[in-house]
Design an enzyme around this catalytic site. Structure first.
Site, short mmCIF file in Angstrom:
data_model
loop_
_atom_site.label_atom_id
_atom_site.label_comp_id
_atom_site.label_asym_id
_atom_site.label_seq_id
_atom_site.Cartn_x
_atom_site.Cartn_y
_atom_site.Cartn_z
NE ARG A 85 -6.41 0.85 8.45
CZ ARG A 85 -6.09 0.86 7.17
NH1 ARG A 85 -5.24 1.75 6.70
NH2 ARG A 85 -6.61 -0.03 6.35
CB CYS A 104 -4.56 8.02 -0.55
SG CYS A 104 -6.17 7.99 0.21
CD GLU A 143 -3.71 12.46 2.26
OE1 GLU A 143 -4.60 11.60 2.14
OE2 GLU A 143 -3.87 13.66 2.02
CG ASP A 144 -2.91 6.78 4.63
OD1 ASP A 144 -3.70 7.67 5.00
OD2 ASP A 144 -3.22 5.87 3.84
CG ASP A 174 -2.06 -1.00 1.10
OD1 ASP A 174 -3.00 -0.71 0.36
OD2 ASP A 174 -1.99 -2.07 1.72
NE ARG A 231 -0.77 1.89 4.17
CZ ARG A 231 -1.27 3.02 3.72
NH1 ARG A 231 -2.55 3.28 3.90
NH2 ARG A 231 -0.52 3.90 3.08
CG HIS A 234 -8.01 7.11 6.11
ND1 HIS A 234 -7.47 6.49 5.01
CD2 HIS A 234 -7.30 6.64 7.18
CE1 HIS A 234 -6.48 5.68 5.38
NE2 HIS A 234 -6.37 5.75 6.69
N1 GLY Z 1 -5.49 0.10 1.08
C1 GLY Z 1 -5.23 1.29 1.77
C2 GLY Z 1 -5.42 1.13 3.22
O1 GLY Z 1 -6.18 0.28 3.64
O2 GLY Z 1 -4.82 1.82 3.99
#
Ligand code: GLY
Length: 253
Positions: A131, A248, A65-66, A60, A85, A161
């Site tokens: 998250r 993202c 951006e995350d 991913d 991630r 998000h």
């Molecule tokens: N596939 C992006 C996420 O779940 O963060």
């Protein structure tokens, strides 16, 4: 106004990315072509785009951006909430040193996906989500407070998000879907309500008085255009399959 963007190329392992949709597995070659077009759209908005190499270890990682939040004063490296991630941040932290800001990290037990972070002038709304936890939001407030920024939490009920469902288009204007259309925290803003059948387009991106809108969501594009914005449609269907939106795919600052 933004001058810069950073993107990370999709890796071939993208096909194994986290997904909750029933849209199928992304086509890697098509995703790469869409990513090229996305970069061109950022450049068309006047941004200088830094393109980072793919990170094959993290399916991913194209959703850069995350992992990072950039302000004029500092760069915050997040601690993504999904364990698969978490390691994405290592290469991003190394790459961001070139932008000459202190790099500050969110640490355990805090978690923060910057897809949950929506900036409105000197305030940051942060989604309290699967998250992003309260500890992560608290750490972000501690980091940004000394620079004059404020932070508040928005509990999410139905989206991955915060910016899955709401996007700030500047000018006191918010594009919003579902739980955010009548959200009391956003009562002071002009709300552009996205129809349920175009929910994905609630993640659109203001860049220097243009708004990138995902291709194929014509009602939302018309709604944004009717409020005076110059819109640019970008096809990101392969990233939609992984729950990723337009925002993202880049850092913008
Ligand atoms: N596939 C992006 C996420 O779940 O963060």
């Amino acid at each position: 106004m933004f001058t810069s963007a950073v993107v990370k190329r999709p890796c071939s392992n993208l096909v194994n990315g986290i997904r909750s949709t029933n849209l199928g597995v992304p086509d890697f070659a098509r995703a790469c072509r869409q990513h090229d077009t996305y970069i061109a759209a950022l450049e068309a908005c006047g941004l200088s785009v830094t393109v980072l190499a793919p990170d094959e270890g993290f399916a991913d990682s194209v959703f850069i951006e995350d992992t990072c939040l950039v302000t004029n004063e500092c760069t915050v490296i997040t601690r993504p909430g999904h364990p698969a991630r978490r390691g994405e941040t290592r290469s991003v932290a190394q790459a961001m040193v070139r932008f000459n800001r202190p790099v500050i990290e969110i640490t355990a037990p805090g978690t923060l996906d910057a897809g949950d972070v929506m900036r409105v002038d000197h305030h940051f709304y942060v989604g309290l989500s699967d998250r992003t936890n309260a500890e992560g939001i608290g750490q972000l407030a501690q980091i940004l407070g000394p620079f004059g920024y404020t932070v508040s939490a928005i509990a999410l009920t139905s989206v991955l998000h915060l910016k899955t469902g709401v996007s700030y288009l500047e000018n006191n204007c918010m594009l919003a879907w579902g739980e955010f259309v009548s959200h009391p925290e956003f009562a002071g803003f002009t709300i552009l309500a996205v129809d349920d059948d175009e929910a994905y387009a609630a993640n659109s991106v203001w860049i220097n008085d243009r708004v990138l809108v995902p291709e194929g969501f014509e009602k939302t594009r018309a709604l944004i255009a009717a409020h005076g914005y110059d819109t640019l449609a970008v096809d990101v269907s392969e990233f939609q399959k992984l729950d990723g939106g337009l925002s993202c795919l880049s850092l913008r600052f």
